[in-house]
Write a protein that holds these residues in place. Sequence first.
Motif, PDB file in Angstrom:
ATOM      1  N   GLY A 173       1.031  -1.490   0.015  1.00  0.00           N
ATOM      2  CA  GLY A 173      -0.686   0.274  -0.101  1.00  0.00           C
ATOM      3  C   GLY A 173       0.638   1.091  -0.130  1.00  0.00           C
ATOM      4  O   GLY A 173       0.085   2.119  -0.556  1.00  0.00           O
ATOM      5  N   LEU A 174       2.392   1.327   0.415  1.00  0.00           N
ATOM      6  CA  LEU A 174       2.665   2.142   0.458  1.00  0.00           C
ATOM      7  C   LEU A 174       3.983   2.372  -0.649  1.00  0.00           C
ATOM      8  O   LEU A 174       4.408   3.138  -1.204  1.00  0.00           O
ATOM      9  N   GLY A 175       3.832   0.902  -0.823  1.00  0.00           N
ATOM     10  CA  GLY A 175       5.149   0.557  -2.109  1.00  0.00           C
ATOM     11  C   GLY A 175       5.430   1.008  -3.125  1.00  0.00           C
ATOM     12  O   GLY A 175       5.954   1.963  -3.443  1.00  0.00           O
ATOM     13  N   TYR A 176       4.042   1.662  -3.450  1.00  0.00           N
ATOM     14  CA  TYR A 176       3.319   1.368  -5.172  1.00  0.00           C
ATOM     15  C   TYR A 176       2.990   3.002  -5.336  1.00  0.00           C
ATOM     16  O   TYR A 176       3.198   3.423  -6.414  1.00  0.00           O
ATOM     17  N   PRO A 177       2.975   3.925  -4.338  1.00  0.00           N
ATOM     18  CA  PRO A 177       2.946   5.134  -4.575  1.00  0.00           C
ATOM     19  C   PRO A 177       4.179   5.456  -4.354  1.00  0.00           C
ATOM     20  O   PRO A 177       4.719   6.687  -5.009  1.00  0.00           O
ATOM     21  N   THR A 178       5.004   4.949  -3.415  1.00  0.00           N
ATOM     22  CA  THR A 178       6.658   5.628  -3.011  1.00  0.00           C
ATOM     23  C   THR A 178       7.275   5.181  -4.380  1.00  0.00           C
ATOM     24  O   THR A 178       7.861   6.147  -5.350  1.00  0.00           O
ATOM     25  N   LEU A 179       6.679   3.901  -5.310  1.00  0.00           N
ATOM     26  CA  LEU A 179       7.284   4.122  -6.801  1.00  0.00           C
ATOM     27  C   LEU A 179       7.130   4.678  -7.182  1.00  0.00           C
ATOM     28  O   LEU A 179       7.598   5.061  -8.646  1.00  0.00           O
ATOM     29  N   ASP A 180       6.058   5.012  -8.229  1.00  0.00           N
ATOM     30  CA  ASP A 180       5.305   6.258  -8.259  1.00  0.00           C
ATOM     31  C   ASP A 180       6.910   7.555  -8.440  1.00  0.00           C
ATOM     32  O   ASP A 180       6.278   8.185  -9.544  1.00  0.00           O
ATOM     33  N   VAL A 181       6.176   7.676  -6.772  1.00  0.00           N
ATOM     34  CA  VAL A 181       6.901   9.337  -6.717  1.00  0.00           C
ATOM     35  C   VAL A 181       8.542   9.019  -7.331  1.00  0.00           C
ATOM     36  O   VAL A 181       8.969   9.938  -7.912  1.00  0.00           O
ATOM     37  N   LEU A 182       9.202   7.955  -6.523  1.00  0.00           N
ATOM     38  CA  LEU A 182      10.886   7.688  -6.886  1.00  0.00           C
ATOM     39  C   LEU A 182      10.758   7.550  -8.858  1.00  0.00           C
ATOM     40  O   LEU A 182      11.580   8.407  -9.656  1.00  0.00           O
ATOM     41  N   THR A 183       9.521   7.152  -9.833  1.00  0.00           N
ATOM     42  CA  THR A 183       9.933   6.865 -10.790  1.00  0.00           C
ATOM     43  C   THR A 183       9.772   8.436 -12.072  1.00  0.00           C
ATOM     44  O   THR A 183      10.326   8.807 -13.130  1.00  0.00           O
ATOM     45  N   ARG A 184       9.195   9.624 -10.934  1.00  0.00           N
ATOM     46  CA  ARG A 184       8.890  10.601 -11.445  1.00  0.00           C
ATOM     47  C   ARG A 184      10.654  11.553 -10.345  1.00  0.00           C
ATOM     48  O   ARG A 184      10.903  12.471 -11.849  1.00  0.00           O
ATOM     49  N   CYS A 185      11.098  10.977  -9.648  1.00  0.00           N
ATOM     50  CA  CYS A 185      11.947  11.742  -9.361  1.00  0.00           C
ATOM     51  C   CYS A 185      13.965  11.273  -9.685  1.00  0.00           C
ATOM     52  O   CYS A 185      14.271  12.059  -9.928  1.00  0.00           O
ATOM     53  N   VAL A 186      13.702   9.828 -10.472  1.00  0.00           N
ATOM     54  CA  VAL A 186      15.318   9.358 -11.338  1.00  0.00           C
ATOM     55  C   VAL A 186      14.843   8.805 -12.544  1.00  0.00           C
ATOM     56  O   VAL A 186      14.252   8.077 -12.918  1.00  0.00           O
ATOM     57  N   ASP A 187      15.693   9.245 -13.441  1.00  0.00           N
ATOM     58  CA  ASP A 187      15.854   8.071 -14.142  1.00  0.00           C
ATOM     59  C   ASP A 187      15.522   7.046 -14.381  1.00  0.00           C
ATOM     60  O   ASP A 187      14.315   6.201 -15.388  1.00  0.00           O
ATOM     61  N   ARG A 188      16.409   5.427 -13.521  1.00  0.00           N
ATOM     62  CA  ARG A 188      16.455   5.065 -13.504  1.00  0.00           C
ATOM     63  C   ARG A 188      16.007   4.545 -11.893  1.00  0.00           C
ATOM     64  O   ARG A 188      17.170   4.157 -11.876  1.00  0.00           O
ATOM     65  N   PRO A 189      15.267   4.164 -11.439  1.00  0.00           N
ATOM     66  CA  PRO A 189      15.201   3.334 -10.223  1.00  0.00           C
ATOM     67  C   PRO A 189      16.350   2.317  -9.903  1.00  0.00           C
ATOM     68  O   PRO A 189      16.320   1.597 -11.001  1.00  0.00           O
ATOM     69  N   GLY A 190      16.430   1.834  -9.218  1.00  0.00           N
ATOM     70  CA  GLY A 190      17.378   0.274  -8.558  1.00  0.00           C
ATOM     71  C   GLY A 190      15.852  -0.609  -9.256  1.00  0.00           C
ATOM     72  O   GLY A 190      14.508  -0.361  -8.499  1.00  0.00           O
ATOM     73  N   PRO A 191      16.357  -2.349  -9.043  1.00  0.00           N
ATOM     74  CA  PRO A 191      15.655  -2.792  -8.474  1.00  0.00           C
ATOM     75  C   PRO A 191      14.287  -3.177  -8.405  1.00  0.00           C
ATOM     76  O   PRO A 191      14.938  -2.574  -6.618  1.00  0.00           O
ATOM     77  N   VAL A 192      13.012  -3.464  -8.230  1.00  0.00           N
ATOM     78  CA  VAL A 192      11.877  -3.262  -7.436  1.00  0.00           C
ATOM     79  C   VAL A 192      11.297  -5.258  -7.650  1.00  0.00           C
ATOM     80  O   VAL A 192      11.509  -4.782  -8.701  1.00  0.00           O
ATOM     81  N   LEU A 193      11.378  -5.556  -6.012  1.00  0.00           N
ATOM     82  CA  LEU A 193      10.165  -6.449  -6.428  1.00  0.00           C
ATOM     83  C   LEU A 193       9.023  -6.650  -5.663  1.00  0.00           C
ATOM     84  O   LEU A 193       9.018  -5.864  -5.054  1.00  0.00           O
ATOM     85  N   ALA A 194       8.164  -6.900  -6.060  1.00  0.00           N
ATOM     86  CA  ALA A 194       7.257  -7.352  -5.663  1.00  0.00           C
ATOM     87  C   ALA A 194       6.329  -8.790  -5.600  1.00  0.00           C
ATOM     88  O   ALA A 194       6.664  -9.863  -6.069  1.00  0.00           O
ATOM     89  N   ASP A 195       5.865  -9.378  -4.062  1.00  0.00           N
ATOM     90  CA  ASP A 195       5.467 -10.464  -3.544  1.00  0.00           C
ATOM     91  C   ASP A 195       3.888 -10.416  -4.403  1.00  0.00           C
ATOM     92  O   ASP A 195       2.972 -10.088  -4.797  1.00  0.00           O
ATOM     93  N   PHE A 196       3.701 -11.982  -4.334  1.00  0.00           N
ATOM     94  CA  PHE A 196       2.967 -13.152  -5.008  1.00  0.00           C
ATOM     95  C   PHE A 196       1.231 -12.008  -4.074  1.00  0.00           C
ATOM     96  O   PHE A 196       1.170 -12.018  -2.994  1.00  0.00           O
ATOM     97  N   GLY A 197       0.291 -11.092  -5.126  1.00  0.00           N
ATOM     98  CA  GLY A 197      -0.747 -10.468  -3.815  1.00  0.00           C
ATOM     99  C   GLY A 197       0.233  -9.141  -4.243  1.00  0.00           C
ATOM    100  O   GLY A 197      -1.495  -8.125  -3.434  1.00  0.00           O
ATOM    101  N   ASP A 198       0.724  -8.754  -4.145  1.00  0.00           N
ATOM    102  CA  ASP A 198       1.271  -7.462  -4.239  1.00  0.00           C
ATOM    103  C   ASP A 198       1.491  -6.738  -2.369  1.00  0.00           C
ATOM    104  O   ASP A 198       0.911  -5.622  -2.125  1.00  0.00           O
ATOM    105  N   GLU A 199       1.522  -7.944  -1.402  1.00  0.00           N
ATOM    106  CA  GLU A 199       1.293  -7.659   0.098  1.00  0.00           C
ATOM    107  C   GLU A 199       2.972  -6.546   0.074  1.00  0.00           C
ATOM    108  O   GLU A 199       2.663  -5.623   0.952  1.00  0.00           O
ATOM    109  N   ARG A 200       3.957  -7.104  -0.689  1.00  0.00           N
ATOM    110  CA  ARG A 200       5.123  -6.505  -0.254  1.00  0.00           C
ATOM    111  C   ARG A 200       5.734  -6.249  -1.476  1.00  0.00           C
ATOM    112  O   ARG A 200       6.212  -6.943  -2.161  1.00  0.00           O
ATOM    113  N   MET A 201       6.666  -5.652  -1.135  1.00  0.00           N
ATOM    114  CA  MET A 201       7.094  -4.570  -2.144  1.00  0.00           C
ATOM    115  C   MET A 201       9.132  -4.615  -2.319  1.00  0.00           C
ATOM    116  O   MET A 201       9.330  -3.714  -0.582  1.00  0.00           O
ATOM    117  N   GLY A 202      10.023  -5.064  -2.244  1.00  0.00           N
ATOM    118  CA  GLY A 202      11.060  -4.945  -2.349  1.00  0.00           C
ATOM    119  C   GLY A 202      12.044  -3.974  -3.127  1.00  0.00           C
ATOM    120  O   GLY A 202      11.918  -4.194  -4.049  1.00  0.00           O
TER     121      GLY A 202
END
Length: 157
Positions: free
Chosen positions: A54-83
């Motif tokens: 719930g926080l990871g997806y909005p964070t990734l949205d913000v991050l992709t607006r701030c940097v050309d390419r973020p580092g790797p990002v994982l999501a687990d089954f069901g999108d409960e967690r993001m790494g």
Amino acid sequence: MTGSGGSGAKSAVEWLVSVAPNPEACRWDWERNPLGVALLPAGRRWDVLILPGGLGYPTLDVLTRCVDRPGPVLADFGDERMGFFVPAGTVSRWLGTGVRGAGRGTWIVVPYPGRAAGGVRWLVAPDGSGTLTDPAVLELAMHEAAAGLARDERQGE
């Protein structure tokens, strides 16, 4: 944002398996594993900060607006967690409510780049160059995302 096959995936595989105790054996097993996942140690080249989805997806949205390419990002089954992959040593210095970390002494399940792998998947696949997310930029993106979520929640009352 997921990776594709080809030379990018090959260099990403090389970069990822470089942390394994036996990179050649890891690569061989990983390429033949029907689940398409490997267990790799964190804390050597990278740590992983794990956010609730719930926080990871909005964070990734913000991050992709701030940097050309973020580092790797994982999501687990069901999108409960993001790494989010960050520089090694970050986890030992990180203070954040609700954020877990995988650093030295921990292992994570990693899907093969460019290949669908059941439960865990790349949202931003590694590019093989070693690009990681700057923890300070990630923290700012998390704050902006949390503020946006709080604002949305207040407007929904």
